[in-house]
Design a protein around this motif. Structure first.
Motif, PDB file in Angstrom:
ATOM      1  N   ARG A  88       0.819  -1.215   0.000  1.00 17.42           N
ATOM      2  CA  ARG A  88       0.000   0.000   0.000  1.00 17.42           C
ATOM      3  C   ARG A  88       0.852   1.264   0.000  1.00 17.42           C
ATOM      4  NH1 ARG A  88      -4.826  -1.963   4.124  1.00 17.42           N
ATOM      5  NH2 ARG A  88      -5.926  -3.249   2.569  1.00 17.42           N
ATOM      6  N   TYR A  89       2.064   1.171   0.482  1.00 14.66           N
ATOM      7  CA  TYR A  89       2.950   2.332   0.475  1.00 14.66           C
ATOM      8  C   TYR A  89       3.283   2.780  -0.945  1.00 14.66           C
ATOM      9  CZ  TYR A  89       6.997  -0.527  -0.858  1.00 14.66           C
ATOM     10  OH  TYR A  89       7.881  -1.348  -1.540  1.00 14.66           O
ATOM     11  N   THR A  90       3.038   1.919  -1.945  1.00 13.86           N
ATOM     12  CA  THR A  90       3.381   2.274  -3.323  1.00 13.86           C
ATOM     13  C   THR A  90       2.281   3.061  -4.028  1.00 13.86           C
ATOM     14  OG1 THR A  90       2.468   0.249  -4.372  1.00 13.86           O
ATOM     15  CG2 THR A  90       4.721   0.142  -3.482  1.00 13.86           C
ATOM     16  N   ALA A  91       1.101   3.189  -3.421  1.00 15.38           N
ATOM     17  CA  ALA A  91      -0.024   3.838  -4.105  1.00 15.38           C
ATOM     18  C   ALA A  91       0.315   5.240  -4.610  1.00 15.38           C
ATOM     19  CB  ALA A  91      -1.249   3.863  -3.202  1.00 15.38           C
ATOM     20  N   PRO A  92       0.927   6.118  -3.816  1.00  9.49           N
ATOM     21  CA  PRO A  92       1.221   7.464  -4.326  1.00  9.49           C
ATOM     22  C   PRO A  92       2.397   7.508  -5.292  1.00  9.49           C
ATOM     23  CG  PRO A  92       2.023   7.262  -2.079  1.00  9.49           C
ATOM     24  CD  PRO A  92       1.251   6.006  -2.373  1.00  9.49           C
ATOM     25  N   LEU A  93       3.044   6.379  -5.514  1.00  9.60           N
ATOM     26  CA  LEU A  93       4.204   6.362  -6.397  1.00  9.60           C
ATOM     27  C   LEU A  93       3.823   6.263  -7.870  1.00  9.60           C
ATOM     28  CD1 LEU A  93       6.563   3.993  -4.361  1.00  9.60           C
ATOM     29  CD2 LEU A  93       6.276   6.468  -4.182  1.00  9.60           C
ATOM     30  N   HIS A  94       2.529   6.231  -8.159  1.00 11.91           N
ATOM     31  CA  HIS A  94       2.076   6.126  -9.544  1.00 11.91           C
ATOM     32  C   HIS A  94       1.809   7.490 -10.180  1.00 11.91           C
ATOM     33  CE1 HIS A  94       1.131   1.659  -9.613  1.00 11.91           C
ATOM     34  NE2 HIS A  94       1.369   1.887  -8.321  1.00 11.91           N
ATOM     35  N   TYR A  95       1.993   8.576  -9.432  1.00  7.16           N
ATOM     36  CA  TYR A  95       1.655   9.897  -9.962  1.00  7.16           C
ATOM     37  C   TYR A  95       2.435  10.954  -9.192  1.00  7.16           C
ATOM     38  CZ  TYR A  95      -1.351   9.762  -5.829  1.00  7.16           C
ATOM     39  OH  TYR A  95      -1.810   9.625  -4.534  1.00  7.16           O
ATOM     40  N   VAL A  96       2.324  12.218  -9.641  1.00  4.77           N
ATOM     41  CA  VAL A  96       2.886  13.334  -8.897  1.00  4.77           C
ATOM     42  C   VAL A  96       1.947  14.522  -9.067  1.00  4.77           C
ATOM     43  CG1 VAL A  96       4.324  14.119 -10.833  1.00  4.77           C
ATOM     44  CG2 VAL A  96       4.940  14.746  -8.486  1.00  4.77           C
ATOM     45  N   ASN A  97       1.690  15.225  -7.973  1.00  4.89           N
ATOM     46  CA  ASN A  97       0.772  16.365  -7.986  1.00  4.89           C
ATOM     47  C   ASN A  97       1.493  17.614  -7.504  1.00  4.89           C
ATOM     48  OD1 ASN A  97      -1.262  14.611  -8.732  1.00  4.89           O
ATOM     49  ND2 ASN A  97      -2.090  14.434  -6.653  1.00  4.89           N
ATOM     50  N   ALA A  98       1.405  18.684  -8.284  1.00  4.07           N
ATOM     51  CA  ALA A  98       1.973  19.961  -7.876  1.00  4.07           C
ATOM     52  C   ALA A  98       0.944  20.749  -7.074  1.00  4.07           C
ATOM     53  CB  ALA A  98       2.407  20.762  -9.102  1.00  4.07           C
ATOM     54  N   VAL A  99       1.390  21.453  -6.058  1.00  3.66           N
ATOM     55  CA  VAL A  99       0.481  22.211  -5.202  1.00  3.66           C
ATOM     56  C   VAL A  99      -0.240  23.295  -5.992  1.00  3.66           C
ATOM     57  CG1 VAL A  99       0.361  23.766  -3.216  1.00  3.66           C
ATOM     58  CG2 VAL A  99       1.837  21.747  -3.131  1.00  3.66           C
ATOM     59  N   ASP A 100       0.474  23.986  -6.878  1.00  2.00           N
ATOM     60  CA  ASP A 100      -0.090  25.131  -7.597  1.00  2.00           C
ATOM     61  C   ASP A 100      -0.658  24.761  -8.956  1.00  2.00           C
ATOM     62  OD1 ASP A 100       0.842  26.814  -5.537  1.00  2.00           O
ATOM     63  OD2 ASP A 100       2.838  26.770  -6.425  1.00  2.00           O
ATOM     64  N   ASP A 101      -0.824  23.509  -9.218  1.00  2.57           N
ATOM     65  CA  ASP A 101      -1.257  23.041 -10.525  1.00  2.57           C
ATOM     66  C   ASP A 101      -2.717  23.399 -10.770  1.00  2.57           C
ATOM     67  OD1 ASP A 101      -1.000  21.637 -12.930  1.00  2.57           O
ATOM     68  OD2 ASP A 101      -1.827  19.829 -12.029  1.00  2.57           O
ATOM     69  N   ALA A 102      -3.000  24.216 -11.795  1.00  2.00           N
ATOM     70  CA  ALA A 102      -4.377  24.619 -12.099  1.00  2.00           C
ATOM     71  C   ALA A 102      -4.571  24.746 -13.603  1.00  2.00           C
ATOM     72  CB  ALA A 102      -4.711  25.928 -11.412  1.00  2.00           C
ATOM     73  N   PRO A 103      -4.337  23.652 -14.334  1.00  2.00           N
ATOM     74  CA  PRO A 103      -4.504  23.727 -15.781  1.00  2.00           C
ATOM     75  C   PRO A 103      -5.971  23.911 -16.148  1.00  2.00           C
ATOM     76  CG  PRO A 103      -4.218  21.453 -15.078  1.00  2.00           C
ATOM     77  CD  PRO A 103      -3.982  22.316 -13.864  1.00  2.00           C
ATOM     78  N   PRO A 104      -6.301  24.529 -17.268  1.00  4.46           N
ATOM     79  CA  PRO A 104      -5.382  24.995 -18.307  1.00  4.46           C
ATOM     80  C   PRO A 104      -4.874  26.404 -18.104  1.00  4.46           C
ATOM     81  CG  PRO A 104      -7.609  25.295 -19.039  1.00  4.46           C
ATOM     82  CD  PRO A 104      -7.707  24.671 -17.679  1.00  4.46           C
ATOM     83  N   HIS A 105      -5.162  27.005 -16.957  1.00  4.46           N
ATOM     84  CA  HIS A 105      -4.837  28.414 -16.777  1.00  4.46           C
ATOM     85  C   HIS A 105      -3.455  28.620 -16.176  1.00  4.46           C
ATOM     86  CE1 HIS A 105      -9.037  28.846 -17.686  1.00  4.46           C
ATOM     87  NE2 HIS A 105      -9.358  28.100 -16.657  1.00  4.46           N
ATOM     88  N   ALA A 106      -2.921  27.645 -15.484  1.00  8.75           N
ATOM     89  CA  ALA A 106      -1.592  27.740 -14.897  1.00  8.75           C
ATOM     90  C   ALA A 106      -0.995  26.348 -14.827  1.00  8.75           C
ATOM     91  CB  ALA A 106      -1.667  28.358 -13.500  1.00  8.75           C
TER      92      ALA A 106
END
Length: 425
Positions: A88-106
Motif C-alpha cells: 500500500r505504500y506504493t499507491a502514491p508512487l504512480h503519480y505526482v501532484n503539484a500544489v499550484d497546478d491549475a490547468p489549463p490556466h496555470a
C-alpha cells in the motif's frame, strides 16, 4: 523487502478502471512491447533472466527461443499489487501532484510551493529509486529478488509517467471531472487511461492485422503475442518510429537528459523575476559552478524560505535517467505547440465548454442514445471530432506510448548493457 527507501522529510485493460491506473493494462503492455522491440538480444535475455530466474537464459541465449520472455506480461503487476497490505505504500508512487497546478490556466511543475504529499513519495522519485536498486544489483550490492521487483516497478512507472493526467493534481488527475464518452458517463482520467487507446485500436486500418514484411517485420513481429492491440503496435512502429516516420526526427533525442548546466538554467529561469532563486543568485554574483553548488545547498534554499529546490525537486535525475526532465514537458504538454497543459486545454472546468470554439463539440453533442437524443446532455461529450478526433489527428496518444517505450528501453540498456555484454563474453 521494500525496494523503496523513503527518507523522512482489448481482452483486458481496454475498459476504464475505477481508480487512477494509468493507461489501463493495454496501454502498459503496449509500452512494454515497444520497449522490448528496442532492446538488444543480450539485454533482453538478461532482463528475462531477472524476471524469470528459473529460465537461466542470459548465459545461453543461443539455445533458447527468441524472445525469451515478454515484458508485457508483467507490465501491469504494479497495479495488481498496490492494494495488498505490504504494497500500500506504493499507491502514491504512480503519480505526482503539484500544489499550484491549475490547468489549463496555470501549469507550474511543481511551482513555488512544491509537491503535494511526501517529496519522495511520487512517481519521479520512484523511477529514480528503482533504477538505483537495479544499478546496485549490477554492482553486486543487491539480490536478484530486489532486482526482479524493481524491474517490474520500472516497466510500469515509465508508462505511468507518460499519461499526462498522472502529472497533474487538478480534480485528482481528472478523476473528479465527469464527462460523457459515446453517450456513457465516465471521467476525464478514464478517457485517457483506456478509452482513447481502445478507440485507436478499433480504428487501426485492417492492413495492420497482417505481419509487417521484410526487415521491419523481423524487427517487430517476434515481440508480438497475438494481442488485440498488435495491429496498433505495428502502426506505431511503421508510421511513427520507422525511418521517415512521424517521430523519426525527434525519437533519437527522447532518452537524452539535460546537462547539469542546462538543468540549472531551466531551474532558475522557470521561477521568473525578483524574489526567486534566480534573482537571489544573480544578486550574489556567483559564477556557474558556484551557482550550481548553491542550488544544491538545502540551507541556502531554506534561507530563501523555500522547502524544495525548484527545478530539481527530486534528487533522482542524472545524466542518463532524468524523470523530472522527461515529465515536465508531458505536464506542460509540449504535445501540441499551440496549447498549454494538454489535455486540460480542451476542457475548462469552470463552464465545461470547448476552449477552441468548435461548435460541433458542445455539451451533449456527439454520441446519442438509440432515439437520436443525447443520453447525458448535462455532460461534455468527448468522443467528438473536436476532442478525440483532434488527439487522433495529432497522434498525441501514440507519441506518448512510443516515447514511454523508447525511454524504457534506453534506461534498461543503460543499466544492463555492460553486465549483459560480460555474460555474453
Amino acid at each position: 523487502m521494500r525496494i523503496f527507501t523513503l527518507p523522512v522529510g482489448l481482452a483486458v485493460g481496454l475498459v476504464s478502471l475505477p481508480r487512477a491506473y494509468a493507461w489501463g493494462a493495454a496501454g502498459h503492455e503496449i509500452v512494454a512491447t515497444i520497449a522490448q522491440i528496442h532492446l538488444s538480444k543480450p539485454v533482453l535475455s538478461l532482463v528475462c533472466d531477472i524476471l524469470h530466474p528459473s529460465l537461466n537464459l542470459a548465459t545461453n541465449p543461443e539455445d533458447e527461443a527468441y524472445p525469451p520472455c515478454h515484458l508485457a506480461s508483467i507490465a501491469s503487476w504494479a497495479d495488481k499489487i498496490r492494494m495488498r497490505p505490504e504494497y500500500r505504500y506504493t499507491a502514491p508512487l504512480h503519480y505526482v501532484n503539484a500544489v499550484d497546478d491549475a490547468p489549463p490556466h496555470a501549469c507550474p511543475f511543481p511551482g513555488t510551493h512544491g509537491w503535494q504529499g511526501r517529496p519522495t513519495g511520487n512517481i519521479l522519485a520512484a523511477i529514480g529509486n528503482v533504477t538505483h536498486v537495479l544499478r546496485d544489483f549490477v554492482r553486486g550490492e543487491r539480490g536478484a529478488g530486489d532486482a526482479e521487483e524493481a524491474l517490474k516497478f520500472l516497466v510500469h512507472f515509465m508508462g505511468d509517467m507518460h499519461q499526462p493526467l498522472h502529472m497533474s493534481g487538478r480534480e485528482k488527475g481528472g478523476n473528479g471531472v465527469r464527462v460523457a464518452w459515446n453517450g456513457r458517463v465516465t471521467n476525464l482520467h478514464s478517457v485517457w487511461d483506456g478509452l482513447l487507446i481502445a478507440q485507436a485500436v478499433r480504428l487501426t486500418p485492417r492492413n495492420y492485422t497482417y505481419p509487417l514484411p521484410g526487415s521491419e517485420g523481423a524487427f517487430v513481429e517476434p515481440h508480438l503475442r497475438g494481442a488485440i492491440y498488435d495491429p496498433y503496435i505495428r502502426r506505431i512502429m511503421h508510421e511513427g518510429l520507422s525511418v521517415g516516420g512521424k517521430f523519426d526526427p525527434e525519437s533519437d533525442a527522447w532518452s537524452d537528459c539535460p546537462a547539469p548546466a542546462a538543468a540549472l538554467e531551466s531551474a532558475t529561469d522557470s521561477l521568473g523575476a525578483k524574489g526567486t532563486v534566480a534573482y537571489a543568485l544573480s544578486l550574489l554574483g556567483l559564477g556557474d559552478s558556484a551557482r550550481m553548488e548553491a542550488l544544491l545547498d538545502l540551507d541556502f534554499y531554506g534561507a530563501l524560505g523555500l522547502t524544495t529546490r525548484p527545478g530539481t525537486e527530486n534528487e533522482w535525475d542524472d545524466e542518463s535517467v532524468c524523470p523530472y526532465a522527461w515529465a515536465r514537458p508531458i505536464h506542460d504538454a509540449e504535445l501540441r505547440p499551440d496549447s498549454p497543459c494538454l489535455p486540460y486545454d480542451v476542457v475548462d472546468f469552470l463552464d465545461m465548454t470547448i476552449l477552441d470554439g468548435e461548435e460541433s463539440a458542445q455539451k451533449g453533442e456527439g454520441a446519442h442514445a438509440q432515439g437520436g437524443r443525447p443520453r447525458h446532455p448535462e455532460l461534455l461529450e468527448l468522443d467528438t471530432p473536436a476532442y478525440a478526433g483532434r488527439l487522433a489527428r495529432g497522434w498525441v496518444v501514440e507519441r506518448l506510448l512510443a516515447m514511454a517505450g523508447v525511454r524504457l528501453a534506453g534506461v534498461l540498456t543503460d543499466i544492463f548493457a555492460d553486465m549483459a555484454g560480460d555474460l555474453q563474453a
